[in-house]
Design a protein around this motif. Structure first.
Motif, mmCIF file in Angstrom:
data_model
loop_
_atom_site.group_PDB
_atom_site.id
_atom_site.type_symbol
_atom_site.label_atom_id
_atom_site.label_comp_id
_atom_site.label_asym_id
_atom_site.label_seq_id
_atom_site.Cartn_x
_atom_site.Cartn_y
_atom_site.Cartn_z
ATOM 1 N N UNK A 1 26.231 13.344 61.805
ATOM 2 C CA UNK A 1 26.232 13.119 63.570
ATOM 3 C C UNK A 1 26.458 14.005 64.174
ATOM 4 N N UNK A 2 25.999 14.092 65.884
ATOM 5 C CA UNK A 2 27.014 15.202 67.368
ATOM 6 C C UNK A 2 28.161 14.504 66.966
ATOM 7 N N UNK A 3 29.277 16.033 67.266
ATOM 8 C CA UNK A 3 30.964 15.726 67.051
ATOM 9 C C UNK A 3 30.864 15.521 65.295
ATOM 10 N N UNK A 4 29.677 15.312 64.943
ATOM 11 C CA UNK A 4 31.192 15.143 63.067
ATOM 12 C C UNK A 4 31.384 16.469 62.955
ATOM 13 N N UNK A 5 32.352 15.828 61.564
ATOM 14 C CA UNK A 5 32.591 17.622 60.615
ATOM 15 C C UNK A 5 31.468 17.726 59.849
ATOM 16 N N UNK A 6 31.535 19.218 59.725
ATOM 17 C CA UNK A 6 30.500 19.917 58.859
ATOM 18 C C UNK A 6 30.160 19.580 57.670
ATOM 19 N N UNK A 7 28.601 18.979 57.495
ATOM 20 C CA UNK A 7 28.717 18.239 55.689
ATOM 21 C C UNK A 7 28.864 19.769 54.782
ATOM 22 N N UNK A 8 29.822 20.565 54.481
ATOM 23 C CA UNK A 8 30.126 21.945 53.456
ATOM 24 C C UNK A 8 30.112 21.108 52.089
ATOM 25 N N UNK A 9 28.765 21.834 51.433
ATOM 26 C CA UNK A 9 29.394 21.548 49.701
ATOM 27 C C UNK A 9 30.976 21.900 48.715
ATOM 28 N N UNK A 10 31.180 21.222 48.020
ATOM 29 C CA UNK A 10 32.177 21.548 47.224
ATOM 30 C C UNK A 10 31.449 22.064 45.886
ATOM 31 N N UNK A 11 32.666 22.757 45.256
ATOM 32 C CA UNK A 11 31.991 23.979 43.951
ATOM 33 C C UNK A 11 31.997 22.673 42.966
ATOM 34 N N UNK A 12 31.192 22.750 42.319
ATOM 35 C CA UNK A 12 31.824 22.075 40.283
ATOM 36 C C UNK A 12 31.949 22.487 40.029
ATOM 37 N N UNK A 13 32.438 21.658 38.995
ATOM 38 C CA UNK A 13 32.791 22.020 37.663
ATOM 39 C C UNK A 13 32.340 22.911 36.899
ATOM 40 N N UNK A 14 32.305 24.142 36.775
ATOM 41 C CA UNK A 14 30.800 24.737 35.727
ATOM 42 C C UNK A 14 31.647 25.219 34.259
ATOM 43 N N UNK A 15 33.380 25.329 34.261
ATOM 44 C CA UNK A 15 33.543 25.812 33.117
ATOM 45 C C UNK A 15 32.924 25.291 31.515
ATOM 46 N N UNK A 16 32.735 25.967 30.853
ATOM 47 C CA UNK A 16 32.142 25.772 29.686
ATOM 48 C C UNK A 16 31.100 25.563 29.685
ATOM 49 N N UNK A 17 30.039 25.294 30.422
ATOM 50 C CA UNK A 17 28.721 25.333 30.696
ATOM 51 C C UNK A 17 28.012 26.622 30.446
ATOM 52 N N UNK A 18 26.347 26.425 30.078
ATOM 53 C CA UNK A 18 25.722 28.080 29.486
ATOM 54 C C UNK A 18 25.198 27.965 31.186
ATOM 55 N N UNK A 19 24.591 29.537 31.731
ATOM 56 C CA UNK A 19 24.696 30.214 33.043
ATOM 57 C C UNK A 19 23.241 28.731 33.419
ATOM 58 N N UNK A 20 22.468 28.724 32.312
ATOM 59 C CA UNK A 20 21.110 27.895 33.047
ATOM 60 C C UNK A 20 21.573 25.713 33.359
ATOM 61 N N UNK A 21 22.643 25.697 32.449
ATOM 62 C CA UNK A 21 23.249 24.559 33.183
ATOM 63 C C UNK A 21 23.954 24.343 34.405
ATOM 64 N N UNK A 22 24.902 26.000 34.383
ATOM 65 C CA UNK A 22 24.955 25.956 36.097
ATOM 66 C C UNK A 22 24.584 25.963 37.244
ATOM 67 N N UNK A 23 23.575 27.015 36.506
ATOM 68 C CA UNK A 23 22.848 27.108 38.384
ATOM 69 C C UNK A 23 22.120 25.968 38.544
ATOM 70 N N UNK A 24 22.122 25.293 37.967
ATOM 71 C CA UNK A 24 21.162 23.681 37.750
ATOM 72 C C UNK A 24 22.412 22.858 38.978
ATOM 73 N N UNK B 1 18.370 34.793 29.623
ATOM 74 C CA UNK B 1 19.026 33.945 28.551
ATOM 75 C C UNK B 1 20.168 33.345 28.694
ATOM 76 N N UNK B 2 20.071 32.487 29.465
ATOM 77 C CA UNK B 2 20.722 31.416 30.498
ATOM 78 C C UNK B 2 21.205 30.489 29.012
ATOM 79 N N UNK B 3 20.493 29.900 28.023
ATOM 80 C CA UNK B 3 21.227 29.268 27.239
ATOM 81 C C UNK B 3 22.335 30.854 26.649
ATOM 82 N N UNK B 4 22.671 31.450 26.127
ATOM 83 C CA UNK B 4 23.379 32.650 25.546
ATOM 84 C C UNK B 4 24.504 33.915 27.134
ATOM 85 N N UNK B 5 24.267 32.824 27.650
ATOM 86 C CA UNK B 5 26.350 33.246 29.040
ATOM 87 C C UNK B 5 26.537 31.717 28.902
ATOM 88 N N UNK B 6 27.971 32.046 28.942
ATOM 89 C CA UNK B 6 28.026 30.957 28.950
ATOM 90 C C UNK B 6 29.328 30.677 30.196
#
Length: 368
Positions: A184-207, A239-244
Motif C-alpha cells: 500500500x502507499x506509504x508501506x515498507x518495501x517488501x524485500x525478499x529474504x534469503x532462504x537456507x540453501x546449504x546442502x541443496x543441489x544447485x538445481x534445488x537452490x535455483x528453484x 549439471x545442477x544435481x552434481x553441484x552442491x
C-alpha cells in the motif's frame, strides 16, 4: 580645489544609490513570481535605471542587465508560470455552424471529463509527461514508508496513482527502479529474504531463489575445493544435481535488496565420487588428495593399494607404472590441479588423463 574647504560633498538622492537599485532588481524576482507581466515591466524599469542613474562602470551595468533578466525567469519559473501544463490540455469545443447544422449545442456542463490511463509500472518521468498531455497536473512522492525525496524521476517507477478528475490533478507514488512496490502507499518495501540453501543441489537452490523472488542475475558462483574450478551459471545449470551448495552469503533470512550480491560456494560430487561432502572451510582442501603438492604416497597408503583422504574417505593410491612413466591417480577431474607431471588418471567417463602444464603454467589434468 580649495584645500581649506571642509564642507562635505553633497549627498546623492537615495533613489540613485546602489542599495536602491539592488532592491529594484530583487523586486523583479518577487513580482514576476506573482505576475509575469508585472515582473516584466519592473525588469524594463530596472534596466533603464541601471544605465541612467548610478555611476557604475559599463561592465557592471551590463551584468546588472543580464541579472534582471535572469531574476525575471527565476521568479516566473519558481511560481510555475513557465510550465507547459496547458499545452497538452484538450481544447474545448465551441459552438459553430457545423453544430447548428447538426442540431446540437455544446456547453461546459455536458463536456466529457478528461481520462487518464493507468501508468502503474512505468517510469515516473514518462507518466508525468503523459498526464500533462491528458490535461492533468501531476505530483509525486515516495511510495515507501521512508519518505525519500525524488530527484531524478527517470530512475523511479510508478507504483500507485490517484487522480482527481474534478481538479484535473494526479498524484503518483513511486519507488526507485528495481525496488519492489509496497502493498500500500506509504508501506515498507517488501524485500525478499534469503532462504537456507546449504546442502541443496544447485538445481534445488535455483528453484528456492526463484520462489523467494530473488533475481538470479545477482547470484555469483565459486568453488570450495582448491583443485576444482568454479562453474559458470550455464555449466552449473547443466549439471545442477552434481553441484552442491556448501556456503552462502548472505545468511538465511537476510534481506536481499537490488544492491545485494548473492554468493554461492559450490562443491561437486556424484554417487561415484569417493569424497561426497563439503570441506570445513572454503579453499583449504583438495578434493583429490593426489592434487595436493604436499601429498605423499606413504601418508595414505595402507599396504593394500588404498588410502584415506583428509576428509576420511577412501581413494586409490598412486602406484608406480612398470615403465617408470609416472604414477596413477585413479579417477581425476579434467582441468583440476595435479602435482606430479607425467602422472596418469582417468575421468569419470573413462577418458585417459595426463598431468601436465596448463595454459596458466600450473600442472593440470589434461586429455592424454
Amino acid at each position: 580645489m580649495n584645500p581649506y574647504n571642509t564642507n562635505p560633498p553633497p549627498s546623492r538622492p537615495w533613489w540613485k544609490t546602489t542599495p536602491a537599485l539592488l532592491g529594484l532588481l530583487a523586486l523583479v524576482a518577487l513580482l514576476s513570481a506573482v505576475n509575469l507581466m508585472l515582473g516584466f515591466l519592473v525588469m524594463i524599469a530596472a534596466m533603464v535605471a541601471v544605465w541612467v542613474l548610478p555611476s557604475w562602470r559599463w561592465y557592471a551595468r551590463l551584468g546588472a542587465t543580464f541579472g534582471a533578466f535572469f531574476l525575471l525567469l527565476f521568479g516566473a519559473g519558481m511560481s510555475g508560470q513557465l510550465d507547459d501544463d496547458q499545452a497538452g490540455k484538450p481544447e474545448a469545443r465551441s459552438g459553430g455552424a457545423n453544430d447548428a447544422k447538426a442540431g446540437t449545442t455544446s456547453s461546459p456542463t455536458t463536456a466529457s471529463a478528461p481520462e487518464l490511463a493507468d501508468h502503474t509500472g512505468k517510469a515516473l518521468d514518462e507518466a508525468e509527461k503523459d498526464a500533462r498531455a491528458a490535461g492533468f497536473t501531476p505530483s509525486h512522492h515516495d511510495a515507501s514508508v521512508e519518505g525519500r525525496s525524488i530527484i531524478m524521476r527517470s530512475i523511479w517507477t510508478v507504483c500507485f496513482q490517484k487522480a482527481d478528475v474534478t481538479a484535473e490533478s494526479v498524484a503518483f507514488a513511486a519507488v526507485r527502479t528495481g525496488e519492489p512496490c509496497p502493498t500500500k502507499d506509504g508501506g515498507p518495501l517488501p524485500w525478499p529474504t534469503m532462504p537456507d540453501l546449504v546442502g541443496d543441489t544447485y538445481s534445488t537452490a535455483v528453484e528456492e531463489l526463484e520462489r523467494a523472488g530473488i533475481d538470479l542475475d545477482s547470484v555469483t558462483l565459486d568453488d570450495v575445493y582448491l583443485d576444482i574450478e568454479a562453474p559458470s551459471a550455464k555449466g552449473a545449470a547443466e549439471e545442477g544435481d552434481e553441484w552442491h551448495v556448501c556456503f552462502q552469503r548472505p545468511d538465511e533470512a537476510s534481506e536481499v535488496t537490488f544492491t545485494t550480491t548473492v554468493h554461492l560456494d559450490l562443491g561437486r560430487w556424484t554417487d561415484a565420487d569417493l569424497v561426497q561432502g563439503c570441506p570445513t572451510e572454503k579453499n583449504t582442501t583438495y578434493k583429490i588428495p593426489a592434487n595436493d603438492p604436499d601429498h605423499h604416497d606413504s601418508d595414505d597408503s595402507d599396504g593394500h593399494g588404498n588410502g584415506t583422504t583428509r576428509d576420511g574417505a577412501s581413494s586409490a593410491s598412486d602406484s608406480s607404472s612398470s615403465s617408470g612413466g609416472g604414477s596413477s591417480a585413479g579417477t581425476v577431474h579434467p582441468g583440476s590441479f595435479c602435482s606430479q607431471p607425467g602422472a596418469t588418471g582417468v575421468s569419470k567417463t573413462g577418458k585417459p588423463m595426463l598431468c601436465g602444464p596448463g595454459s596458466d603454467g600450473r600442472n593440470r589434468w589434461r586429455s592424454s
